[in-house]
Every structure is written in structure tokens, then in C-alpha cells.
Write a protein that holds these residues in place. Sequence first.
Motif, mmCIF file in Angstrom:
data_model
loop_
_atom_site.group_PDB
_atom_site.id
_atom_site.type_symbol
_atom_site.label_atom_id
_atom_site.label_comp_id
_atom_site.label_asym_id
_atom_site.label_seq_id
_atom_site.Cartn_x
_atom_site.Cartn_y
_atom_site.Cartn_z
ATOM 1 N N GLU A 24 98.523 -70.742 -83.257
ATOM 2 C CA GLU A 24 99.363 -69.781 -82.748
ATOM 3 C C GLU A 24 97.974 -68.964 -83.630
ATOM 4 N N ASN A 25 96.953 -68.965 -83.311
ATOM 5 C CA ASN A 25 96.058 -68.016 -83.755
ATOM 6 C C ASN A 25 94.215 -68.075 -83.337
ATOM 7 N N PHE A 26 93.705 -67.399 -82.531
ATOM 8 C CA PHE A 26 92.403 -67.701 -82.103
ATOM 9 C C PHE A 26 92.054 -67.788 -83.281
ATOM 10 N N THR A 27 91.840 -66.886 -84.572
ATOM 11 C CA THR A 27 90.861 -66.811 -85.779
ATOM 12 C C THR A 27 91.404 -67.794 -85.848
ATOM 13 N N ARG A 28 92.431 -68.575 -86.553
ATOM 14 C CA ARG A 28 92.076 -69.899 -87.643
ATOM 15 C C ARG A 28 91.710 -71.078 -86.351
ATOM 16 N N MET A 51 93.858 -71.293 -64.020
ATOM 17 C CA MET A 51 95.453 -71.673 -63.220
ATOM 18 C C MET A 51 96.451 -70.691 -62.706
ATOM 19 N N GLY A 52 96.251 -69.929 -62.649
ATOM 20 C CA GLY A 52 96.950 -68.556 -62.354
ATOM 21 C C GLY A 52 98.345 -68.119 -63.323
ATOM 22 N N VAL A 53 97.870 -68.659 -65.017
ATOM 23 C CA VAL A 53 99.416 -68.311 -65.243
ATOM 24 C C VAL A 53 99.019 -67.483 -66.579
ATOM 25 N N THR A 54 99.559 -66.787 -67.523
ATOM 26 C CA THR A 54 100.251 -66.484 -68.687
ATOM 27 C C THR A 54 100.383 -67.645 -69.909
ATOM 28 N N LEU A 55 99.329 -68.105 -70.720
ATOM 29 C CA LEU A 55 99.851 -68.694 -71.296
ATOM 30 C C LEU A 55 100.292 -68.713 -72.922
ATOM 31 N N PHE A 56 99.423 -66.917 -73.803
ATOM 32 C CA PHE A 56 99.855 -67.236 -74.193
ATOM 33 C C PHE A 56 100.127 -65.261 -73.982
ATOM 34 N N LYS A 57 101.611 -65.237 -75.201
ATOM 35 C CA LYS A 57 101.832 -63.683 -75.638
ATOM 36 C C LYS A 57 100.959 -62.900 -75.652
ATOM 37 N N ARG A 58 99.673 -61.532 -76.442
ATOM 38 C CA ARG A 58 99.005 -61.549 -76.998
ATOM 39 C C ARG A 58 99.635 -59.771 -77.612
ATOM 40 N N LEU A 59 99.707 -60.341 -78.957
ATOM 41 C CA LEU A 59 100.925 -59.516 -80.226
ATOM 42 C C LEU A 59 99.482 -58.864 -80.594
ATOM 43 N N VAL A 63 98.991 -64.281 -81.371
ATOM 44 C CA VAL A 63 99.254 -64.651 -80.167
ATOM 45 C C VAL A 63 100.895 -65.647 -80.648
ATOM 46 N N GLU A 64 101.320 -65.957 -79.172
ATOM 47 C CA GLU A 64 102.202 -66.715 -78.693
ATOM 48 C C GLU A 64 102.789 -67.482 -77.857
ATOM 49 N N LEU A 65 102.508 -68.913 -77.735
ATOM 50 C CA LEU A 65 103.007 -69.277 -76.708
ATOM 51 C C LEU A 65 104.323 -68.982 -75.434
ATOM 52 N N THR A 66 103.850 -68.669 -74.314
ATOM 53 C CA THR A 66 104.609 -68.150 -73.433
ATOM 54 C C THR A 66 105.194 -69.376 -73.128
ATOM 55 N N GLU A 67 106.707 -69.439 -71.920
ATOM 56 C CA GLU A 67 107.397 -70.708 -72.170
ATOM 57 C C GLU A 67 106.584 -72.083 -71.450
ATOM 58 N N VAL A 68 105.440 -71.254 -70.154
ATOM 59 C CA VAL A 68 105.072 -71.922 -69.623
ATOM 60 C C VAL A 68 104.092 -72.655 -70.246
#
Length: 315
Positions: A24-28, A51-59, A63-68
Motif C-alpha cells: 500500500e505504497n507505490f514508493t516501496r 479495467m474501468g475501475v479505481t483500484l487505489f484511493k490516493r491519499l 495509497v489504500e486499496l479500494t474494496e474492488v
Amino acid sequence: MDGLRRLLPSATHLIIFEAAGRHENFTRAASELGLSQAAVSYAIRALEEQMGVTLFKRLHRSVELTEVGARFHGDVSAGLARIQKSAEDIRAKNRMQNVTLAASTAFASMWMLPRLAKLRQDLPDVDLRIQTSVRDLDLEEEGIPLGIRGGDPSQWPRYHAAELAPEVINAVASPAFIEAHGFPETPADLTRYRLIDLEEPVRRACDWPEWFESAGLSWQPRGKRLAINDYVLVIQAVLAGDGIALGWQHLTDRQTRSGLLVPVGNHVLRTGLAFYVVWPRSRELSAPARRVRDWLIAEGQAEAGDGQGPAVQAL
């Protein structure tokens, strides 16, 4: 599969997504994969667009995975893990077909090479690799499954040992040498001939004084000597008619039977020691390594003609 290929942009994007979701971190994720943070962000965005969906919430700083995204990440992680396990199993199985045997140059040249065609016929699916050395290698440290050693197996507590051949030593000459110089019938006769010395650099080997002592004679080298530190070269010198040498029977039997070498002196030294196939106690042999070990033992016993099963010493 064609539909899957159109649905997903690339396997690389899935690998990047798995790492990014796990951290849950793009840098790592970028650091783990050896990529830049920008490359990870680009791959995730391309996957989301495909895929037409958001996979991560950008904080703000993470970042945090969305439910999907979390549901998809679980499936991707499980799928990649199965693929990795399958690939590792295939590679391991392929490596296990390769069996390395550590041995002296003399054993490799004079015992093993004449039998390679038979080994390929008997074990066609095994790739035997022979590693020679002037010293007995540490099989555990080198990661080698099998080795050939001469001596007393009680001195090798870290190894299992199965006897390959007893140590039996006589004197040998070439027919040309005998024709030119006569046939030495007794050990005492040999003292009047040119004797070739083996000077082993590391391994302990019987020498002429020891051989004569076993015949009840005291003898020490004198005058000019021909001394060679490689047993293969010693036998080549004998074949060239340069003198008489000690012959370890498990190495010279074939040349003796073919008439290339002739036993002389009418004395045989049986040291009570032997040559063994050895393998580490610390790990199990692979199936191909066990087959090579058993093949070596069977070949040694066929040479001896004793008709008995393998004598394995568990020390």
C-alpha cells in the motif's frame, strides 16, 4: 485466454499491482521491483483504465486499496503465487536431473570415462557432471551430491559411504618396456629397473618403499628418478615405455585385460582400505543422484565379479 489478453494490459502490470497492494505504497513497491515510483504509478493507472475501475484511493502520503481493488488483489496474489510455485517446481525438477560427481582426475579419466557410454545408455535422463580436483572437496560446502574418496570411511563422519572398489596395488609395465628390458619376475627384480614415482600433491597414496615393504623388502629411491604428480601422466609414461609404476587395479584393470599394461614383480599389495562413493548426511539425495550412486556401486561390483548387493556403511 484471448479475452483475458484483451482485458488485461500485461502480466508486468499485475506484478506491479500485487507489490503495490501488498505494501500500500507505490514508493516501496518501486524499490522492491527495481523501478521508479513514476513507473509504478503509470502501470497502476494503465491497469485501472483498462479495467474501468479505481483500484487505489490516493491519499496524501499513501495509497489504500479500494474494496474492488482489495478483492482483485487477493485473486491476483493467489494466482501469481501459484504460477511462481509451479515455475519453481519445474526449475527444481530440471536441476535435479543434473548430478555432479566430485572425483580425482585419475578416477574421472581411467574409471569413469570408459563407462560414460554405458551410463548414458543405462541412465539416459540423467545429466552427469564430473568435477575433478587435486583434493577431496567438501561436498556440503560445494553443494555437490556425490564424491569418490579413497581411505577409511570412519574418518569421514559427515558422510555416508558405499564401497566401490578395494585398494589393490601391483606393479605394471608396458609390453614394449618388457621386450626391451626383460620381464621382472619378483619384487627383488624390480629394484634393478627404472621405477616411476607418483608424487601426490595432497591425497595420501602408496609409494614404492611402502609397496616393497609389504613384499618383505627394504628399498629406498636412489639415483635419477622420474617423479610425476598426476597419476594419469604416470600411466601414460608407463605406456610410453619410460619405466614401471604402481598400478591401482580398479584404475588399470581394463588396460591390463587389453594387454596395454602387464603386471610384473609377482606381488600384490592389498592395503585393507578401499575407494568409496560418498554423500553428505546433512541432506537427502535427489532421485537422480541415488540412481547414479547405485549405478556406480553396481559397476564397481560388476568389475569385482562378486555378485553381491551394495555394501553401504552408515557411519
